[in-house]
Design a protein around this motif. Structure first.
Motif: not given
Length: 430
Positions: A5, A7, A389
């Motif tokens: 992930i 961001n 994201t």
């Protein structure tokens, strides 16, 4: 399921230290079995490919310890066992066991290698070299069978029809204990070739010319253990340099050999990236504006194929159209559809990538897949550039070659982490 992930939207700053070269390590580890006593490798990257090689060695009775980037390999009780499947199929570098087993035992059975799919990568050059040395090679049921006559391998002159890192190293492994002199013409010149030759020479081999297009090997009867430090990873270094230019507010990349990256750095300079180059570190300063460039990948010392994907997101910030042509792996384009999903103005035209960049262009986070190792690096940089994201699937492809990448990125200020969820089948969910 495991996803990375990212961001995006943060500017990164600080220092990052480059690990030992993945493309060296995956050759040096098989090379160590040619010795009759323990070999200690320093600076081994803690990556998935290294752990796979460790498991393969242990299946053959080799004692292996790996801690704090130091690997000790003791082949004293090693036995030659068939390796037609399993871990041997999971990584491309498994083909180095062909030359290593042939050099050590005069025979071997090795499953056909896997790794990232980047189009056809035949092993015919490897086979040609082995056969020239006197081995017989056959392929049956997805495995390669290698055998030497009773009088062993004989030194000879071998011309590589194409420049190949893998074939050059594999023939070196087979030739170091062959009787007489072997000359490899049109040999690969990459820094990893020199690194492997340095290890073998420290083990007692007699190799000259590594780093040139002609390597000369005088066969020896025995090789012994030694201690060897792996060179820094030039591909990891290039990846962080591209990242620093894309989203950095001043990033110092440490443990770098400038000479290994000259062609890549020259393209960054051509784009307008300002850098301070020290003896073993490069600082990338905040970028104001970028110019488009044309890139063609060719064998070392040219622009490395492994760096065309990591530099692609940076080209999206250039003011104009850039073109990338990969002459090594023409099918190395799977990162482009994923970038397009993120809003990139990029396309594939025949064997060329066209990228329309703009200082005002914006990427947006979304779900993407890392089709291979360097495509994964490309998507990480794109995710750091993007608003929102980005969730990157097929993370194992990234972990194959980048040591502690989450920790290194977080140290620079990135908001990245690994997400692990259960892969529940649809019928079970219902």
């Amino acid at each position: 399921m495991k996803k990375m992930i990212v961001n995006g939207g943060r500017r990164l700053k600080g220092e990052v230290t480059i690990s030992g070269a993945k493309n060296s390590a995956v050759a040096l580890i098989p090379a160590a079995i040619l010795a009759d006593s323990p070999v200690v490798l320093e600076g081994v990257p803690d990556i998935k490919d290294v752990h796979s090689l460790k498991e393969i060695l242990e299946l053959m009775g080799v004692q292996v310890s790996f801690e704090n980037h130091r690997m000790t390999i003791n082949p004293e009780n090693m036995v030659s066992v068939p390796m037609p499947s399993g871990k041997i199929n999971s990584l491309r570098a498994s083909y180095y066991f062909m030359g290593a087993l042939l050099g050590k035992f005069g025979e071997g059975v090795v499953g056909l290698p896997g790794g990232c799919y980047l189009g056809p990568r035949p092993i015919d050059l490897h086979v040609k070299g082995f056969e020239a040395l006197g081995a017989t090679v056959s392929t049956e049921h997805g495995a390669t069978y290698l055998k030497t006559q009773e009088d062993g391998l004989k030194g000879t002159r071998i011309f590589m029809d194409m420049v190949s890192i893998g074939a050059t190293i594999n023939v070196m492994f087979a030739a170091v204990k062959a009787e007489g002199r072997t000359i490899i013409e049109n040999a690969a010149r990459e820094p990893e070739i020199i690194d492997v030759a340095t290890l073998l020479n420290n083990m007692g081999a007699k190799i000259r010319g590594a780093g040139t297009n002609e390597i000369r090997i005088e066969g020896v009867k025995e090789l012994h253990g030694c201690r060897h430090s792996i060179i820094p990873d030039r591909i990891e270094a290039g990846t962080y340099l591209a990242l620093a230019a894309a989203v950095g507010d001043g990033i110092r990349v440490q443990n770098v050999i400038y000479e290994h990256l000259e062609s890549f750095i020259s393209k960054l300079v051509e784009m307008g990236v300002e850098m301070t180059i020290e003896e073993d570190a490069i600082t990338v300063h905040p970028v104001k504006s970028l110019k488009p460039v044309n890139i063609t990948t060719i064998p070392y010392p040219g622009f490395a194929t492994d760096l065309q994907q990591p530099i692609t997101p940076l080209l999206l910030k250039a003011d104009g159209e850039s073109f990338v042509t990969d002459t090594i792996y023409e099918q190395r384009v799977n990162h482009i559809p994923e970038l397009v999903r993120m809003g990139a103005n990029a396309r594939v035209e025949s064997n060329m990538i066209a990228i329309s960049g703009s200082p005002d262009s914006e990427l947006h986070g979304t779900d993407v897949k890392a089709s291979d190792l360097r495509a994964g690096a490309c998507l990480i940089i794109a995710g750091l550039m993007a608003n929102g994201t980005t969730r990157i699937a097929n993370v194992d492809n990234i972990l194959r070659g980048y040591d502690n990448i989450i920790e290194k990125l977080r140290h620079l200020g990135a908001d990245v982490y690994m997400e692990i969820t259960e892969d529940i089948r649809k019928d079970e969910a219902e």
